[in-house]
Design an enzyme around this catalytic site. Structure first.
Site, PDB file in Angstrom:
ATOM      1  N   ARG A   1      -1.307  -4.619 -82.667  1.00  0.00           N
ATOM      2  CA  ARG A   1      -1.130  -3.660 -81.576  1.00  0.00           C
ATOM      3  C   ARG A   1       0.362  -3.585 -81.271  1.00  0.00           C
ATOM      4  O   ARG A   1       0.925  -4.455 -80.622  1.00  0.00           O
ATOM      5  CB  ARG A   1      -1.938  -4.109 -80.353  1.00  0.00           C
ATOM      6  CG  ARG A   1      -1.570  -3.346 -79.084  1.00  0.00           C
ATOM      7  CD  ARG A   1      -2.517  -3.623 -77.950  1.00  0.00           C
ATOM      8  NE  ARG A   1      -2.697  -5.016 -77.605  1.00  0.00           N
ATOM      9  CZ  ARG A   1      -1.852  -5.762 -76.885  1.00  0.00           C
ATOM     10  NH1 ARG A   1      -0.709  -5.254 -76.465  1.00  0.00           N
ATOM     11  NH2 ARG A   1      -2.144  -7.021 -76.592  1.00  0.00           N
TER      12      ARG A   1
ATOM     13  N   HIS B   1      -1.416  -3.471 -74.296  1.00  0.00           N
ATOM     14  CA  HIS B   1      -2.879  -3.467 -74.268  1.00  0.00           C
ATOM     15  C   HIS B   1      -3.380  -2.226 -73.553  1.00  0.00           C
ATOM     16  O   HIS B   1      -4.251  -1.511 -74.046  1.00  0.00           O
ATOM     17  CB  HIS B   1      -3.397  -4.726 -73.572  1.00  0.00           C
ATOM     18  CG  HIS B   1      -4.874  -4.732 -73.360  1.00  0.00           C
ATOM     19  ND1 HIS B   1      -5.773  -4.902 -74.392  1.00  0.00           N
ATOM     20  CD2 HIS B   1      -5.612  -4.558 -72.235  1.00  0.00           C
ATOM     21  CE1 HIS B   1      -7.006  -4.849 -73.905  1.00  0.00           C
ATOM     22  NE2 HIS B   1      -6.927  -4.636 -72.611  1.00  0.00           N
TER      23      HIS B   1
ATOM     24  N   TYR C   1       4.568 -11.861 -73.069  1.00  0.00           N
ATOM     25  CA  TYR C   1       3.809 -12.857 -73.831  1.00  0.00           C
ATOM     26  C   TYR C   1       4.041 -12.824 -75.348  1.00  0.00           C
ATOM     27  O   TYR C   1       3.433 -13.610 -76.063  1.00  0.00           O
ATOM     28  CB  TYR C   1       2.307 -12.720 -73.542  1.00  0.00           C
ATOM     29  CG  TYR C   1       1.713 -11.336 -73.767  1.00  0.00           C
ATOM     30  CD1 TYR C   1       1.353 -10.901 -75.046  1.00  0.00           C
ATOM     31  CD2 TYR C   1       1.487 -10.476 -72.699  1.00  0.00           C
ATOM     32  CE1 TYR C   1       0.798  -9.655 -75.252  1.00  0.00           C
ATOM     33  CE2 TYR C   1       0.929  -9.221 -72.893  1.00  0.00           C
ATOM     34  CZ  TYR C   1       0.593  -8.812 -74.169  1.00  0.00           C
ATOM     35  OH  TYR C   1       0.038  -7.561 -74.369  1.00  0.00           O
TER      36      TYR C   1
END
Length: 400
Positions: A281, A285, A294
């Site tokens: 990805r 998200h 992160y």
């Protein structure tokens, strides 16, 4: 004795990225855009002519255009939320191209390229993200179920639908225009959900004609795969006795070939297949997420060099299949799509609030009708309070 600490798929124990070959996955087009031969899967793409390859490329480019435009619309306040699929175009387009019209698709909420490849107007995908519709299209029009926002729950729906096809005699009859299969899409995070594990149980023991297509994009929101599994995701399918294969999810040709084989097996009565499409990805998200909190810039750069559209574009150009005329025409088509999306989304009006009671059940239901009547009185109470100047609250007005 202490067990070794697991590391993220695609990295070694020190966190350094492994080569694509070290991942032991099916690949027909490496990250530089060069064809690689595979004895089982290369023969499955030889029928794709120049026109088919260009149309496959077009689907990927338009899917990314949709993704980019939808993200911008959300930033402008036109959408409540959006879930980008940036970087997953090869997994989605390749697998969608393997479908036949009679096959049925159960997406999650990020399968924009799959839905578009099946013929759904991309503007309709955004109705749910604008918050004005429960779905956005009629599933019967293209054999594509509505998006499912509850993680993993639709894998059970897909398996049940596949078992229904089986019991209706629509599997293994030998008629290629009649036999059908189901494919359901979900992410790596969904493999940690109970519903997905139950779906694998039912699919395995019933030999259901379903392809469980997991797009392992490395991150379940902010949780890496190391926090979900100590083994490659593909092993989860094997643990239930379901034939399983790992494919390079950034290789559109490999994704097509692997899904084609899995669907053919399902339609002919060979049962389920679990596919792990190993991808990434590249965006957030959802538009409420900040991936820089992160994951590292080095990781993102590693995957940018494996961009699925760049890879396929390089291949097509090296084969002389993508001319400047083709790219100019596609760029114009992409811009026209972006303009249309902006215009149509901004013109989308909210439906009557009472429409929430429509289509809850296939037939009239007394409980729903009672709730509809209560809600009508509740809405009317606002107008009543304003008319008589009482200043009563909505709940007081509804009680009167």
């Amino acid at each position: 004795m202490n067990e070794p600490t697991p590391h993220a798929p695609g990295t070694d124990a020190h966190g350094d990225h492994q080569s694509d070959q070290a991942l032991d996955m099916i690949q027909l087009l490496d990250h530089t855009g060069q064809l690689t031969a595979h004895p089982d899967y290369t023969p499955r793409i030889t029928h794709l002519d120049a026109d088919a390859l260009r149309r496959m490329h077009r689907d990927m480019v338009l899917a990314r255009t949709f993704d980019t435009e939808a993200t911008s619309l959300q930033r402008q306040g036109e959408l409540a939320l959006f879930a980008p699929a940036l970087g997953q175009e090869a997994a989605q387009v390749g697998s969608a191209w393997a479908l036949r019209p009679q096959d049925y698709v159960f997406p999650s909420y990020r399968e924009h390229a799959v839905v578009q490849a099946r013929g759904v107007d991309p503007a309709n995908i955004l109705r749910i993200f604008r918050g004005i519709d429960h779905g956005g299209w009629d599933p019967a029009d293209h054999n594509v179920h509505l998006y499912t926002l509850v993680i993993g729950s639709h894998t059970l729906h897909a398996t049940g639908y596949a078992m229904g096809l089986q019991r209706d005699g629509l599997v293994g009859s030998g008629d290629p225009d009649r036999d059908a299969a189901v494919v359901t899409y979900f992410g790596d995070g969904a493999t940690s959900q109970g519903d997905t594990n139950e779906a694998l149980v039912f699919a395995a023991v019933n030999n259901a004609p379903v392809v469980l297509f997991c797009q392992n994009n490395q991150w379940a929101i902010s949780e890496p795969t190391t926090r979900q599994s100590r083994v490659p995701i593909v092993e989860r399918g094997r643990g239930f006795g379901v034939p399983s294969v790992r494919v390079d999810g950034n290789d559109v040709l490999a994704c097509y070939a692997v899904t084609l084989e899995a669907l053919e097996r399902a339609r002919t009565g060979g049962g389920p297949t679990f596919v792990e499409a190993y991808t990434y990805r590249m965006g957030a998200h959802t538009t409420s997420d900040d991936p820089t909190r992160y994951r590292s810039a080095a990781e993102e750069e590693h995957w940018r060099r494996r961009d699925p559209i760049d890879r396929f574009t390089t291949f097509l150009r090296s084969e002389g299949l993508l001319t400047e005329e083709h790219t100019d025409a596609l760029a114009a088509e992409a811009e026209a799509l972006a303009v249309r999306l902006r215009e149509q989304v901004r013109a989308m009006d909210a439906p009557p609030t009472s429409s929430m009671f429509d289509d809850v059940y296939a037939t009239p239901h007394s409980d729903v009708e009672r709730e509809r009547a209560w809600f009508a009185r509740y809405e009317a109470s606002f107008a009543d309070a304003a008319a008589d100047g009482s200043g009563a609250t909505a709940s007081e007005g509804a009680a009167r």
